[in-house]
Design an enzyme around this catalytic site. Structure first.
Site, short mmCIF file in Angstrom:
data_model
loop_
_atom_site.label_atom_id
_atom_site.label_comp_id
_atom_site.label_asym_id
_atom_site.label_seq_id
_atom_site.Cartn_x
_atom_site.Cartn_y
_atom_site.Cartn_z
N GLY A 160 0.82 -1.20 0.00
CA GLY A 160 0.00 0.00 0.00
C GLY A 160 0.86 1.24 0.00
O GLY A 160 1.98 1.23 -0.52
N CYS A 161 0.35 2.32 0.58
CA CYS A 161 1.09 3.59 0.64
C CYS A 161 2.46 3.35 1.27
O CYS A 161 2.56 2.87 2.40
CB CYS A 161 0.30 4.60 1.46
N PHE A 162 3.53 3.71 0.55
CA PHE A 162 4.87 3.39 1.06
C PHE A 162 5.24 4.16 2.31
O PHE A 162 6.16 3.79 3.03
CB PHE A 162 5.95 3.54 -0.01
N TRP A 163 4.51 5.23 2.61
CA TRP A 163 4.77 5.94 3.86
C TRP A 163 4.53 5.02 5.05
O TRP A 163 5.32 4.97 5.99
CB TRP A 163 3.85 7.15 4.00
N GLY A 164 3.41 4.30 5.00
CA GLY A 164 3.06 3.42 6.11
C GLY A 164 3.93 2.18 6.17
O GLY A 164 4.31 1.72 7.26
#
Length: 311
Positions: A160-164
């Protein structure tokens, strides 16, 4: 008197010619190609926003070199945390840095001695270290050459979102460094905006550098599955799209077999696993403002939550 004037004239002409020659040599040097953002800082003496630079929190061992001409500038052993928002060093490699007073006389600029690239500013007598010196440097002016360590390996995960995804890996035991970017697509050097258009084939991916003497690939795979919904088939949480799919990019058969082992364990537990397994391909690093996003922002992920699954 005429002889003295003539002598001084000859000296002045010699200095002028030498300066002109040095300038011509510098102009003729072959430099690395810079992006518009890099040119804004390195050539036009701009400043990147605090806490957004790639190397602000970098603690790996290695050497920092000039992004424009590859000249070694700083050693990692001289880097320290000044909490100012930019990489800080209390010493430089001998003869690598030139100090130039700003036009307003208030600060002292530091530039690469070889190519004149703008690096930042130097400040004295602040009490941060015994050397009483702080080179405040823009990350974008630098490149980092990692010191070779055979115990360090890299692994690549998309959830998913690479930030998380990065948020949990960068806090894990044995992880030395993380970076976010894109993998698995058909466009070279993709930008975040391009990937968001959902037609490049890339997945938002986290690169994990880990010390094999402190952790294992098994540990990383378990953390991967325990920090996202690996059963979701259209994205991750509220982030819907092909760039947010769950995937492990394996480097060799050993990594593939480990990933398959944990997928089998999950299936035996009753989960319908949507995680894909794909061979490693080129990792394209994302823009600097995406790196260690939640650390800079001081918040936590909105679509990644830790949930213990494995014993």
């Amino acid at each position: 008197m005429k002889q003295l004037i003539y002598f001084l004239y000859i000296i002045a002409m010699g200095i002028s010619c030498a300066q002109s020659q040095n300038k011509t040599e510098q102009e003729n040097m072959k430099y690395n190609k810079l992006t518009p953002d890099e040119e804004r800082v390195i050539i036009h003496k701009g400043t990147e926003a605090p806490y957004t630079g790639e190397y602000t929190n970098n603690k790996r061992a290695g050497t920092y070199i000039c992004r424009r001409c590859d000249t070694p500038l700083y050693r990692s052993s001289d880097k320290f945390d000044s909490h100012c928002g930019w990489p800080s060093f209390d010493d430089e490699i001998k003869d690598a840095i030139k100090r130039v007073p700003d036009a307003d006389g208030r600060r002292t600029e530091i530039i690469c001695s070889n190519c004149g690239a703008h690096l930042g500013h130097v400040f004295l007598n602040e009490g941060f270290t015994n050397k009483e010196t702080r080179h405040c440097v823009n990350s974008i002016s630098l490149k980092f050459i990692l010191e070779e360590n055979k115990m360090i390996k890299k692994a690549y995960f998309a959830s998913g979102c690479f930030w998380g995804t990065e948020y949990y890996f960068m806090k894990a035991n044995g992880v030395e460094h993380t970076a976010v970017g894109f993998m698995g697509g058909h466009v070279d050097h993709p930008s975040y905006e391009q990937v968001c258009q959902k037609n490049t084939g890339h997945l938002e991916t986290t690169e994990v550098e880990y010390d094999t003497s402190k952790t294992s690939y098994d540990d990383l795979v378990r953390l991967f599955f325990e920090t996202h919904d690996f059963t979701q088939t259209d994205g991750q949480g509220p982030d819907i799209g092909p760039q947010y799919l769950s995937c492990i990019f394996y480097a060799d058969n050993s990594e593939k077999e480990i990933a398959e082992k944990y997928i089998k364990i999950l299936e035996n537990k009753g989960y319908k696993v949507a995680t894909m397994l794909k061979p490693l391909s080129t990792f394209w690093k994302a823009e600097d403002y995406h790196q260690q996003y939640y650390k800079h922002k001081g918040t936590s992920p909105y679509c990644h939550v830790y949930k213990k699954i494995f014993d």
